[in-house]
Design an enzyme around this catalytic site. Sequence first.
Site: not given
Ligand code: PBG
Length: 328
Positions: A125, A127, A135, A200, A210, A222, A238, A253, A279, A318
């Site tokens: 990615c 970002c 992204c 996603k 982030r 996004r 998808e 996700k 997260s 995590y």
């Molecule tokens: C994009 C990416 C994101 C996460 C994993 N890969 C962030 C986004 O799409 O803004 C989020 C993972 C998380 O919140 O634990 N590189």
Amino acid sequence: MSEYLGFPIIRPRRLRRTSALRDLIRETKLNRSDLVYPIFVDERAQKPIPIESMPEYFRLPIQYVIKEVRQVIDLNIKALILFGVPFKKDEIGSQAFATDGVIQRTVRELKREFGDRIVIITDVCLCEYTTHGHCGIVKEGEVDNDSTLKILQKVAVSQAQAGVDIVAPSAMMDGQVKAIREALDDSGFNHTSIMAYSAKYASCFYGPFREAAESKPEFGDRKSYQMDYGNSNEALREVELDIREGADIVMVKPALPYLDLIYRVKAKFEVPVAAYNVSGEYAMVKATAQKGWIDEKSAILEILTGIKRAGADLIITYFAKDVGQWLD
Ligand code: PBG
């Protein structure tokens, strides 16, 4: 005359009587081999940097990652996903595909140290690497799909050259899996797997990530590339497209608000299904536990078992190290 099968002959409580009986008939058991541990590698850090919205989680300098991974392996956890925070960002995220980029260096070092004892997954990615935090490539204020594909190809190939086992495209560009599969094959990496972030969603639960990865979009959001959380048939579409394009593993996700999708994807398709316990889901547990409002360990085990019960074959979380300490 048909026999009446019900109470008092049938008593479901019989099998719940002792802990040993309950263990014996438990349908879903969490294993260490279900878990993938995320690591944030920060090229600028000299020492571990705490992430405020992810208590007890750190961004690590490259030289700390080896130590961390040794602990992960000692806990018998066999997979990691790496995210990089580069020294320098630019408009096209060129550090994401630099031969000596933070992730490429980290993968090389880890493979040199641990070889195939650990499965290394890398995020494909932009970002974390772009100044605008989107992204993909921004053209006239929009994230441009097809020019982004070319960059994602370079990212995946550079990671494969470093020795990664699985690349995980998360940019939500149309055709990204096909583009990456072709680029990998053309460069001699037909054995490198693809774990596609297929379904996603545009989610508020990525907020703490982030902060951790410094990847908040500078303008807008996004929603023009990540999915709308009101939709589920679209997620199946998808997933189907990604499988046709060559995905080896598909992902849903976040995990908790999307358990229905994990279930539907698992029921409908034959490929392994990953779920990302993101997260914000981590932060919710940590914050409520810190307040003393839930028991942290019980909450984590219940949540992760629930994600597995819904159908996830692997769970990115995590909490992986904590669980590694708790399971017998
Ligand atoms: C994009 C990416 C994101 C996460 C994993 N890969 C962030 C986004 O799409 O803004 C989020 C993972 C998380 O919140 O634990 N590189």
